[in-house]
Scaffold this active site. Sequence first.
Site, PDB file in Angstrom:
ATOM      1  N   CYS A 116      -0.443   4.163   2.181  1.00 20.40           N
ATOM      2  CA  CYS A 116      -0.310   3.934   3.635  1.00 20.40           C
ATOM      3  C   CYS A 116       1.142   4.150   4.076  1.00 20.40           C
ATOM      4  CB  CYS A 116      -0.684   2.506   4.023  1.00 20.40           C
ATOM      5  SG  CYS A 116      -2.166   1.875   3.260  1.00 20.40           S
ATOM      6  N   ASP A 117       2.074   3.648   3.308  1.00 24.86           N
ATOM      7  CA  ASP A 117       3.457   3.554   3.788  1.00 24.86           C
ATOM      8  C   ASP A 117       4.455   4.445   3.054  1.00 24.86           C
ATOM      9  OD1 ASP A 117       2.519   1.581   5.495  1.00 24.86           O
ATOM     10  OD2 ASP A 117       2.891  -0.025   4.048  1.00 24.86           O
ATOM     11  N   CYS A 177       0.834  -1.203   0.000  1.00 23.02           N
ATOM     12  CA  CYS A 177       0.000   0.000   0.000  1.00 23.02           C
ATOM     13  C   CYS A 177       0.869   1.254   0.000  1.00 23.02           C
ATOM     14  CB  CYS A 177      -0.921  -0.030   1.221  1.00 23.02           C
ATOM     15  SG  CYS A 177      -1.898   1.470   1.365  1.00 23.02           S
TER      16      CYS A 177
END
Length: 301
Positions: free
Chosen positions: A132-133, A129
Amino acid sequence: MTDLFIIGAGTAGLSAAIYAVRAGKSVIVAESGTYGGQIINTPDIENYPGIAHISGYEFATNLYSQATDLGVKVIFAKVEEITGDGPFTIKAGKDTYEAKTIIIATGAKNRHLGLKNEERLIGKGISYCATCDGMFFKGKDVAVNGGGNTALSDALYLAGIANHVTLIHRRDSFRGDKADLDKLNTCDNVTFLLNSNVTGLSGKDHLESIAVTNVKTRETTNVPVSALFVAIGQEPDNQIFANLVDLDEKGYIKAGADCETSHPGIYAAGDCRTTSLRQLTTAAADGAIAATAACTYIDRN
Ligand code: NAP
């Protein structure tokens, strides 16, 4: 007794819920993770008709609020078992529910590479992701693996954060949208490694480098990166429904254009079903079709 029990609070499930509740039916949506499904991780959606730009998070949050404001009840629990022929008994978390119809909208889960060290390095440089990261790797060198829309949009997003992005794809052409590919071609910090597979992951406490093998020359090169974003598609997660509805050879639920499965009263919508196109638009459309079919089924039985 609930009219519709919908499994999955992604685009398909929440769209179905909106249509059903507006048709006057009672609706419960069960979600084992967070609402929104896969799209919540997409940085920028540009291909949803009528919305020129929106982040996946904003889209998913709007959809969730729209559904709950209309009276849809969302429970955060994993469906463990479904019994009965219709009405159905659904065990989700610690509770049991009765429903006249079921819509399965469970989407699909991220495919893993299946390489040694992959599971060990998740959260330590291996990610599925980018939104997200990605920020953890600001100013670092990273790689993205895949050739679909997710890989292209992840690479674009990361190009704005990372020092350098290597996009690795096993073929010499991409299945993702040309519009995103054109944008990537203008990024001077993106390098393409085509006809190539990621074949090794190295790093003690954190990912340090990846081995990339050219499928034509068989030559392997070591690419030092702090992160690898794996975007090689999804797989269905339908095994718990295998005794209820027919699955195809890849594990997707067999359902026609009307979203009806092999079991009367059970419908499948979105990425979990056999279909030739898995998009936000098709997930939303499936939700509407499945809910309308389920409402008709309830009214006739
Ligand atoms: P995808 O379209 O299935 O693409 C997966 C990519 O990974 C393909 O390029 C495939 O290569 C490659 N691949 C598969 N298995 C591999 C393996 N074992 N090793 C190396 N490469 C592998 O998946 P996606 O990009 O996640 O997209 C999923 C669906 O969501 C698609 O329908 C996509 O259009 C949609 N999506 C839509 C949006 C949007 O609407 N804005 C955003 C993101 C995703 P090949 O090309 O050689 O098969």
